[in-house]
Design a protein around this motif. Sequence first.
Motif, PDB file in Angstrom:
ATOM      1  N   GLU A  56      11.698  13.801  -4.333  1.00  7.88           N
ATOM      2  CA  GLU A  56      10.853  13.292  -3.257  1.00  7.88           C
ATOM      3  C   GLU A  56       9.994  12.117  -3.754  1.00  7.88           C
ATOM      4  O   GLU A  56       9.809  11.119  -3.050  1.00  7.88           O
ATOM      5  CB  GLU A  56       9.957  14.409  -2.719  1.00  7.88           C
ATOM      6  CG  GLU A  56      10.680  15.486  -1.928  1.00  7.88           C
ATOM      7  CD  GLU A  56      11.453  16.452  -2.824  1.00  7.88           C
ATOM      8  OE1 GLU A  56      11.210  16.450  -4.066  1.00  7.88           O
ATOM      9  OE2 GLU A  56      12.304  17.193  -2.310  1.00  7.88           O
ATOM     10  N   GLU A  57       9.456  12.238  -4.961  1.00  7.00           N
ATOM     11  CA  GLU A  57       8.636  11.175  -5.520  1.00  7.00           C
ATOM     12  C   GLU A  57       9.455   9.910  -5.738  1.00  7.00           C
ATOM     13  O   GLU A  57       8.963   8.793  -5.520  1.00  7.00           O
ATOM     14  CB  GLU A  57       8.001  11.627  -6.833  1.00  7.00           C
ATOM     15  CG  GLU A  57       6.904  12.658  -6.663  1.00  7.00           C
ATOM     16  CD  GLU A  57       6.404  13.223  -7.982  1.00  7.00           C
ATOM     17  OE1 GLU A  57       5.219  13.580  -8.058  1.00  7.00           O
ATOM     18  OE2 GLU A  57       7.211  13.302  -8.939  1.00  7.00           O
ATOM     19  N   ILE A  58      10.701  10.062  -6.146  1.00  5.54           N
ATOM     20  CA  ILE A  58      11.562   8.897  -6.375  1.00  5.54           C
ATOM     21  C   ILE A  58      11.836   8.170  -5.063  1.00  5.54           C
ATOM     22  O   ILE A  58      11.810   6.931  -4.993  1.00  5.54           O
ATOM     23  CB  ILE A  58      12.875   9.332  -7.061  1.00  5.54           C
ATOM     24  CG1 ILE A  58      12.589   9.732  -8.514  1.00  5.54           C
ATOM     25  CG2 ILE A  58      13.922   8.223  -7.002  1.00  5.54           C
ATOM     26  CD1 ILE A  58      13.756  10.352  -9.234  1.00  5.54           C
ATOM     27  N   ILE A  59      12.076   8.931  -3.992  1.00  6.12           N
ATOM     28  CA  ILE A  59      12.303   8.303  -2.685  1.00  6.12           C
ATOM     29  C   ILE A  59      11.065   7.517  -2.247  1.00  6.12           C
ATOM     30  O   ILE A  59      11.171   6.356  -1.814  1.00  6.12           O
ATOM     31  CB  ILE A  59      12.666   9.371  -1.632  1.00  6.12           C
ATOM     32  CG1 ILE A  59      14.106   9.839  -1.845  1.00  6.12           C
ATOM     33  CG2 ILE A  59      12.498   8.812  -0.216  1.00  6.12           C
ATOM     34  CD1 ILE A  59      14.541  10.939  -0.891  1.00  6.12           C
ATOM     35  N   SER A  60       9.896   8.124  -2.346  1.00  2.00           N
ATOM     36  CA  SER A  60       8.688   7.425  -1.912  1.00  2.00           C
ATOM     37  C   SER A  60       8.410   6.219  -2.795  1.00  2.00           C
ATOM     38  O   SER A  60       7.994   5.155  -2.298  1.00  2.00           O
ATOM     39  CB  SER A  60       7.487   8.377  -1.905  1.00  2.00           C
ATOM     40  OG  SER A  60       7.224   8.884  -3.192  1.00  2.00           O
ATOM     41  N   THR A  85       0.868  -1.172   0.000  1.00  2.00           N
ATOM     42  CA  THR A  85       0.000   0.000   0.000  1.00  2.00           C
ATOM     43  C   THR A  85       0.904   1.221   0.000  1.00  2.00           C
ATOM     44  O   THR A  85       1.682   1.426   0.934  1.00  2.00           O
ATOM     45  CB  THR A  85      -0.903   0.034   1.242  1.00  2.00           C
ATOM     46  OG1 THR A  85      -1.679  -1.170   1.299  1.00  2.00           O
ATOM     47  CG2 THR A  85      -1.838   1.225   1.191  1.00  2.00           C
ATOM     48  N   ASP A  86       0.826   2.017  -1.047  1.00  2.00           N
ATOM     49  CA  ASP A  86       1.731   3.157  -1.195  1.00  2.00           C
ATOM     50  C   ASP A  86       1.455   4.249  -0.172  1.00  2.00           C
ATOM     51  O   ASP A  86       0.315   4.475   0.239  1.00  2.00           O
ATOM     52  CB  ASP A  86       1.617   3.757  -2.598  1.00  2.00           C
ATOM     53  CG  ASP A  86       2.272   2.869  -3.658  1.00  2.00           C
ATOM     54  OD1 ASP A  86       2.944   1.886  -3.262  1.00  2.00           O
ATOM     55  OD2 ASP A  86       2.117   3.156  -4.850  1.00  2.00           O
ATOM     56  N   VAL A  87       2.535   4.946   0.214  1.00  2.00           N
ATOM     57  CA  VAL A  87       2.413   6.149   1.038  1.00  2.00           C
ATOM     58  C   VAL A  87       3.123   7.278   0.309  1.00  2.00           C
ATOM     59  O   VAL A  87       4.044   7.059  -0.486  1.00  2.00           O
ATOM     60  CB  VAL A  87       3.038   5.953   2.437  1.00  2.00           C
ATOM     61  CG1 VAL A  87       2.273   4.904   3.221  1.00  2.00           C
ATOM     62  CG2 VAL A  87       4.511   5.558   2.336  1.00  2.00           C
ATOM     63  N   SER A  88       2.712   8.485   0.578  1.00  2.00           N
ATOM     64  CA  SER A  88       3.332   9.644  -0.064  1.00  2.00           C
ATOM     65  C   SER A  88       4.587  10.063   0.690  1.00  2.00           C
ATOM     66  O   SER A  88       4.820   9.630   1.828  1.00  2.00           O
ATOM     67  CB  SER A  88       2.351  10.815  -0.108  1.00  2.00           C
ATOM     68  OG  SER A  88       2.072  11.269   1.207  1.00  2.00           O
ATOM     69  N   TYR A  89       5.374  10.927   0.075  1.00  5.49           N
ATOM     70  CA  TYR A  89       6.599  11.412   0.697  1.00  5.49           C
ATOM     71  C   TYR A  89       6.296  12.102   2.027  1.00  5.49           C
ATOM     72  O   TYR A  89       7.043  11.955   2.993  1.00  5.49           O
ATOM     73  CB  TYR A  89       7.309  12.375  -0.256  1.00  5.49           C
ATOM     74  CG  TYR A  89       8.613  12.917   0.269  1.00  5.49           C
ATOM     75  CD1 TYR A  89       9.788  12.173   0.140  1.00  5.49           C
ATOM     76  CD2 TYR A  89       8.677  14.163   0.896  1.00  5.49           C
ATOM     77  CE1 TYR A  89      11.000  12.670   0.627  1.00  5.49           C
ATOM     78  CE2 TYR A  89       9.870  14.662   1.377  1.00  5.49           C
ATOM     79  CZ  TYR A  89      11.025  13.918   1.249  1.00  5.49           C
ATOM     80  OH  TYR A  89      12.215  14.394   1.729  1.00  5.49           O
ATOM     81  N   ASN A  90       5.196  12.836   2.086  1.00  4.15           N
ATOM     82  CA  ASN A  90       4.840  13.571   3.298  1.00  4.15           C
ATOM     83  C   ASN A  90       4.508  12.646   4.462  1.00  4.15           C
ATOM     84  O   ASN A  90       4.491  13.086   5.618  1.00  4.15           O
ATOM     85  CB  ASN A  90       3.655  14.495   3.026  1.00  4.15           C
ATOM     86  CG  ASN A  90       4.007  15.614   2.056  1.00  4.15           C
ATOM     87  OD1 ASN A  90       5.168  16.023   1.979  1.00  4.15           O
ATOM     88  ND2 ASN A  90       3.021  16.095   1.322  1.00  4.15           N
ATOM     89  N   GLU A  91       4.222  11.384   4.176  1.00  8.27           N
ATOM     90  CA  GLU A  91       3.897  10.428   5.241  1.00  8.27           C
ATOM     91  C   GLU A  91       5.132   9.707   5.768  1.00  8.27           C
ATOM     92  O   GLU A  91       5.029   8.884   6.684  1.00  8.27           O
ATOM     93  CB  GLU A  91       2.891   9.397   4.726  1.00  8.27           C
ATOM     94  CG  GLU A  91       1.544   9.983   4.338  1.00  8.27           C
ATOM     95  CD  GLU A  91       0.618   8.959   3.716  1.00  8.27           C
ATOM     96  OE1 GLU A  91      -0.083   8.256   4.473  1.00  8.27           O
ATOM     97  OE2 GLU A  91       0.612   8.840   2.470  1.00  8.27           O
ATOM     98  N   LEU A  92       6.288  10.013   5.195  1.00 10.54           N
ATOM     99  CA  LEU A  92       7.533   9.371   5.628  1.00 10.54           C
ATOM    100  C   LEU A  92       8.213  10.231   6.685  1.00 10.54           C
ATOM    101  O   LEU A  92       8.293  11.458   6.538  1.00 10.54           O
ATOM    102  CB  LEU A  92       8.477   9.188   4.431  1.00 10.54           C
ATOM    103  CG  LEU A  92       7.954   8.333   3.277  1.00 10.54           C
ATOM    104  CD1 LEU A  92       8.944   8.374   2.109  1.00 10.54           C
ATOM    105  CD2 LEU A  92       7.725   6.900   3.724  1.00 10.54           C
ATOM    106  N   PRO A  93       8.734   9.627   7.763  1.00 11.14           N
ATOM    107  CA  PRO A  93       9.430  10.418   8.782  1.00 11.14           C
ATOM    108  C   PRO A  93      10.781  10.892   8.264  1.00 11.14           C
ATOM    109  O   PRO A  93      11.425  10.210   7.456  1.00 11.14           O
ATOM    110  CB  PRO A  93       9.587   9.425   9.933  1.00 11.14           C
ATOM    111  CG  PRO A  93       9.632   8.084   9.272  1.00 11.14           C
ATOM    112  CD  PRO A  93       8.727   8.194   8.083  1.00 11.14           C
TER     113      PRO A  93
END
Length: 777
Positions: A171-175, A80-88
Amino acid sequence: MAKAKQKKSQSFLPFIKWFWILFGVGIFSAALIFLLASWGAFGEMPTFEHLENPSTNLATEIISSDGKTLGKFYLEDNRTDVSYNELPQNLIDALIASEDIRYYNHAGIDARGTLRAFVFLGRRGGASTITQQLARQLFVGVSSQNIIERIQQKAMEWVIATRLERSYTKEEIISMYLNIYDFGNNADGIRSAARIYFGKEPSNLKIEESAMLVGMLQNSSLFNPLRREELTKNKRDMVLGQLAKNDYISEAEKDSLQALEIDLNYNPESHREGLATYFRMYMQRNWLKKWVKENPKPDGEKYNIYLDGLKIYTTIDSRMQKNAEEAVEMHMKNLQAEFFHQNTPKRNPTAPFLDITNGAIDTIMRSAMRRSDRWRIMSGQGKSAEEIEKSFHEKTEMNVFDWNSDSYEKDTIMTPMDSIRYYKTFLRTAMMSMEPQTGHVKAWVGGVDYKHFQYDNVIQGARQAGSTFKPFVYAAAIDQLRYSPCDSLPDNQYCIEPLKHGNMEAWCPKNSDGKYSGKNRTLKNALANSINTVTAQLIDQVGPASVVNIAKNMGLGDNIPEVPSIALGTHDFGVYDMVGAYGTFANQGVYVKPVMVTRIEDKNGTVLYEYVPETKDVLSKDVAYAMVNLMEGVTQGGSGTRLRHTSAKENQVYKDVVTGYPYQLTNPIAGKTGTTQNQSDGWFMGMVPNLVTGVWVGGDDRSIHFKRLAYGQGASMALPIWALYMKKNYENEELGVSIEPFEEPEDLSINVDCTKVLEEFKEETDTEDDLDEDIGF
């Protein structure tokens, strides 16, 4: 001297010439390799559209009304994907520090790192950037061991990496990278990994937890904390060291974090484990299967609940679901212990069956054998009936359910036939809780353990309702004859004549104890104490057809026989339907069909489905309130009175029947217990203004039951689950479960104040038994 120098320089010309030739050929070859890679000569390259929408399998997520993930549906990828903003931030820092420190300064390929790797042949670290690793995960695949193929793959990886950098932000690549990685143990992607290894959302990860997960990125099979904890810890500490080296944390922080042991909170995510397993399986096998069939995609294709990443927003409240499962576990474990105590071979040679012949038992066992998975599988393999049946008498190793084990299961050796009988010894249960005003189902427990008992008694099971059906008879009488709870009828033997209402012979139901007081009883008193003679008079006066019509309008199905004996609960109903029907009483006479799903979204957040309530006006507000008032009598002076007991002395009598829990409930409660013939089924339907809950308990077959009524009645088998569940709900004020009285309609036209009348019958009130010994077989 000059000639010598000239001669010497001329001797180097061929070398210089060849150097530039080789250099040029090298540059040309490298350019050609990358050009060929971009043309797809080494394998199919992703198109621009493919880069914009990389094809990754996404699990469908089942989400509770309070925002918790109940479970997921997936074949291989539990993602289940999460966005960059949801990553600590600590997770991002750990990733950059250990995998690609110059990440924000390159365009997909780190030239300095590549040169270092080439010069030192990889001994000082690899050169793959985060973007290259994403390219490999998405499009290139596992690296080949063949040097030529490895070069080709590397070229493809570089080309795709540069294209990804042009298509996405850093940021998108990291997520994307963290979402795509397989962390092992069904932990596909960072969200599953955080939930499975630490029982939390990614945003709540601590530094040391993030460091462990980043360390797993190198090789999740090798750095598996469940199998190689020490090796995984060492790798985690290396990541923490990189964080300190690159000034993300101090040396002191690094030392203190490295001193910590790995603290896992392992929560495996599978279809058979976790919260609301029965509900999730109903959603997967029934509700969603039907929805997918009836709601195709715009292009005509069917949605795939295992791959398309749908989000299913349900009405289940995870807190109430947990309370329900804990209440079932607590009571059923105690009740089962008593059932085993009464069904030892010495006390009952035919255990767990009672009052049937050995021939009947053999029929039950053979029927269960032919319905088993083993029979189905072996039959599908072409085995003969004789071969299959023989296998049921051969001992084999198996894992079975066991209340006395910590994990509620144990390894043993027995024949499949013995295992069938073993599982027959366990009592089954079903429980559903619903908000009557909206129809939202808040809790759903289909059995004691889904892994070992996969039959869902909430929606699949249907058993005789006993006295829990009587309120529909009373509702018809109050609605059509304008009776009030305070009106009275004589408690005398009552017979309905042959051929009347379709019965072929006289029907003369007895009271539970076979006695008749000969005095008048109010309807409230009669329902509270399940006086069968009064119920018989009521259905005779309104007719079975009227009762059936009301029951149908309240969601109880279309195949109810129009015969007088239905008044005492001879017909089979499921918990799902009964809860929906009782919700009509609590919702001022309006039936609301139970709702499980409020909304479905696709992986992009597009709403695919929103529910529309299905309602029907069945009873007037006055009649509904009168019925609630009648059923409040059950907990005030009937079989539900034990909900009110508080003192140890008062409660001691119930300790003897396994239900000695100190409920101490004081708020207004309406309800009805039910017990069928031979104590085969125990029911309790309980209501407060904003929550209706139904509970059933019984054996897998009707011949599996308690011998004594004290243990087998609904007040002993089912009511305790309701009470324990409600006590847990009341302990959490955020749930907002009602403690207030039921709302009385304005200008109530039906008299419900029976104080004076009830005083006349006080001495006759039987607070212990709610029996249906004669239910008209």
